[in-house]
Design an enzyme around this catalytic site. Sequence first.
Site, PDB file in Angstrom:
ATOM      1  N   ASN A 209       1.349  -1.105  -0.298  1.00  0.00           N
ATOM      2  CA  ASN A 209      -0.160  -0.019   0.093  1.00  0.00           C
ATOM      3  C   ASN A 209       0.676   1.561   0.038  1.00  0.00           C
ATOM      4  O   ASN A 209       2.264   1.296   0.087  1.00  0.00           O
ATOM      5  CB  ASN A 209      -1.483   0.376   0.988  1.00  0.00           C
ATOM      6  CG  ASN A 209      -0.374   0.364   2.597  1.00  0.00           C
ATOM      7  OD1 ASN A 209       0.640   0.937   2.881  1.00  0.00           O
ATOM      8  ND2 ASN A 209      -0.470  -0.909   3.682  1.00  0.00           N
ATOM      9  N   LYS A 287       9.111 -17.632  -9.371  1.00  0.00           N
ATOM     10  CA  LYS A 287       7.596 -16.576 -10.556  1.00  0.00           C
ATOM     11  C   LYS A 287       6.511 -16.827 -11.091  1.00  0.00           C
ATOM     12  O   LYS A 287       7.589 -18.300 -11.446  1.00  0.00           O
ATOM     13  CB  LYS A 287       8.703 -15.737 -10.911  1.00  0.00           C
ATOM     14  CG  LYS A 287       7.823 -14.336 -11.783  1.00  0.00           C
ATOM     15  CD  LYS A 287       9.002 -13.783 -12.098  1.00  0.00           C
ATOM     16  CE  LYS A 287       8.207 -12.471 -13.745  1.00  0.00           C
ATOM     17  NZ  LYS A 287       8.988 -11.665 -14.834  1.00  0.00           N
ATOM     18  N   PRO A 305      -2.819 -11.227  10.741  1.00  0.00           N
ATOM     19  CA  PRO A 305      -3.671 -11.021  12.263  1.00  0.00           C
ATOM     20  C   PRO A 305      -3.398  -9.780  12.542  1.00  0.00           C
ATOM     21  O   PRO A 305      -2.761  -8.498  11.823  1.00  0.00           O
ATOM     22  CB  PRO A 305      -1.604 -11.282  12.921  1.00  0.00           C
ATOM     23  CG  PRO A 305      -1.021 -11.379  12.013  1.00  0.00           C
ATOM     24  CD  PRO A 305      -1.779 -11.775  10.817  1.00  0.00           C
ATOM     25  N   PHE A 325      -4.220   4.032  15.238  1.00  0.00           N
ATOM     26  CA  PHE A 325      -4.570   4.574  14.472  1.00  0.00           C
ATOM     27  C   PHE A 325      -5.499   4.596  13.144  1.00  0.00           C
ATOM     28  O   PHE A 325      -6.087   3.156  13.213  1.00  0.00           O
ATOM     29  CB  PHE A 325      -3.064   5.022  12.940  1.00  0.00           C
ATOM     30  CG  PHE A 325      -2.540   5.884  13.490  1.00  0.00           C
ATOM     31  CD1 PHE A 325      -1.562   6.133  14.402  1.00  0.00           C
ATOM     32  CD2 PHE A 325      -1.925   7.217  12.897  1.00  0.00           C
ATOM     33  CE1 PHE A 325      -0.819   6.939  14.977  1.00  0.00           C
ATOM     34  CE2 PHE A 325      -1.778   8.770  13.040  1.00  0.00           C
ATOM     35  CZ  PHE A 325      -0.568   8.159  14.651  1.00  0.00           C
ATOM     36  N   LYS A 343     -11.424  -2.337  18.819  1.00  0.00           N
ATOM     37  CA  LYS A 343     -10.112  -2.721  18.773  1.00  0.00           C
ATOM     38  C   LYS A 343      -9.460  -3.060  19.854  1.00  0.00           C
ATOM     39  O   LYS A 343      -8.650  -3.581  20.219  1.00  0.00           O
ATOM     40  CB  LYS A 343      -9.215  -2.358  18.323  1.00  0.00           C
ATOM     41  CG  LYS A 343      -9.368  -1.594  16.443  1.00  0.00           C
ATOM     42  CD  LYS A 343      -8.604  -2.241  15.597  1.00  0.00           C
ATOM     43  CE  LYS A 343      -8.227  -2.103  13.443  1.00  0.00           C
ATOM     44  NZ  LYS A 343      -7.718  -2.819  13.104  1.00  0.00           N
TER      45      LYS A 343
HETATM   46  O1  C5P Z   1      -8.504  -1.690  10.445  1.00  0.00           O
HETATM   47  P1  C5P Z   1      -7.684  -0.864  10.271  1.00  0.00           P
HETATM   48  O2  C5P Z   1      -7.163  -1.652   9.330  1.00  0.00           O
HETATM   49  O3  C5P Z   1      -9.078   0.802   9.735  1.00  0.00           O
HETATM   50  O4  C5P Z   1      -7.058  -0.179  11.901  1.00  0.00           O
HETATM   51  C1  C5P Z   1      -6.341   0.840  11.383  1.00  0.00           C
HETATM   52  C2  C5P Z   1      -5.549   0.797  12.897  1.00  0.00           C
HETATM   53  O5  C5P Z   1      -5.200  -1.280  13.072  1.00  0.00           O
HETATM   54  C3  C5P Z   1      -4.125   1.195  12.626  1.00  0.00           C
HETATM   55  O6  C5P Z   1      -3.461   1.654  14.054  1.00  0.00           O
HETATM   56  C4  C5P Z   1      -3.752  -0.145  12.123  1.00  0.00           C
HETATM   57  O7  C5P Z   1      -2.216   0.063  12.709  1.00  0.00           O
HETATM   58  C5  C5P Z   1      -4.039  -0.893  12.965  1.00  0.00           C
HETATM   59  N1  C5P Z   1      -3.615  -2.607  12.261  1.00  0.00           N
HETATM   60  C6  C5P Z   1      -2.864  -3.240  12.527  1.00  0.00           C
HETATM   61  N2  C5P Z   1      -3.167  -4.553  12.138  1.00  0.00           N
HETATM   62  C7  C5P Z   1      -3.916  -5.032  10.775  1.00  0.00           C
HETATM   63  C8  C5P Z   1      -5.035  -4.094  11.072  1.00  0.00           C
HETATM   64  C9  C5P Z   1      -4.814  -2.846  10.799  1.00  0.00           C
HETATM   65  O8  C5P Z   1      -2.419  -2.934  13.727  1.00  0.00           O
HETATM   66  N3  C5P Z   1      -3.903  -5.831  10.370  1.00  0.00           N
END
Ligand code: C5P
Length: 405
Positions: A209, A287, A305, A325, A343
Amino acid sequence: MITNRRILLVVSGGIAAYKALELTRELKRRGAAVRAILTDAGAKFVTPLSLAALTGEKVYGDLFSLTDESEMGHIRLSREADLVLVAPATADILAKMAHGLATDLATTALLATDKPVMVAPSMNVRMWEHAATRANMETLRTRGIVVVGPVAGELACGEEGEGRLAEVADIVKAVEDFFEAAAPLRGRRAVVTSGPTFEPVDPVRFIGNRSSGKQGHAIAAALARLGARTVLVSGPVALPDPAGVEVVHTETAEQMLRAVNECLPVDVAVMAAAVSDWRVRDVAEAKIKKTKGAAPPRLELSENPDILATVAGAGNKRPRLVVGFAAETENVLANARAKRVAKGCDWIVANDVSPAEGVFGGDNNTVHLITGANDADVASWPRMGKDAVAARLADAIARHFGAIQ
Ligand code: C5P
């Protein structure tokens, strides 16, 4: 204690100005980043060139120089420092500071700064003892300006008395003491995630990303500056490792989670990485070839995870403060508030990452800090640089720990 501290050194014009060179060297030797402003009078005693050579940075001097102003305005110059140190400080610059004059770059920066200021006066004993200087020093002390020296001894003019610049070692010690006292997170441990994750498809391709890591890296640096022992678990980014921070480089979400788990327990976790929600289930060992006429490969994904949720639910290893975040493109606040609960984290920093905001990869950010379930727990900060967001978040974290001790 002064490693990576940014010191803006203002050198005003006095015979002791040459000692600013040794002072610069000693501060740099201890790892500080020194940027200097040399007043016109100061430049009569030391050259901009010698200061530039010792600081390793451009030396600023003329308020109205177009190149200085376009490269770095006086406001930014004074804000991008952790301490402004005036050494030597003449009677003249102290008077201007006391009365809020802004007649050149040095005094303008001193008036514009929101950072702590330390002065090391140096002048003739009669000037030092003059009622005007005494009154000015009283004003400056009342405003919280830290004063080092002057000391008694033989003065450049041949007279004896108080007015000599404090010894360089004593000024350095005062700077160290200042930062020691200004390290509210000393003794605390922090872990910060930053950047994207790359989830391999085959040995050369990946799903990634647009996260640049700028915000997360700045947060790790800001926490370290406040004295926290900080580990930065970084995804693949094109940024240098911030100094004063232990960096663990990872690629995938699973590696990132493992690295974060190894840091626990910590006092505070700030999860700023843009972690991929999915990874490719069966990563090809070789590949994947494009075969003419064959259908394109189909990728089956499995869920990664959730690092933030895992850390927030880490039982007795749970950090005392877990900050997540939320990068949202619509209903920013409502989604972020829901995410805080879902979360299980304590705070959420919500930012609008819709393309119009240019947050991904950009240098600025507009965020809301959500610290609880009530409307009063939402603080919307104005648009500012990612470094400034980081500093403000680190301050809020430090205040939080101060408040619950
Ligand atoms: O669910 P979402 O990806 O929008 O949530 C964002 C927050 O969750 C961020 O703080 C990101 O670092 C954390 N995150 C994480 N592990 C994931 C997905 C998101 O720690 N697999």
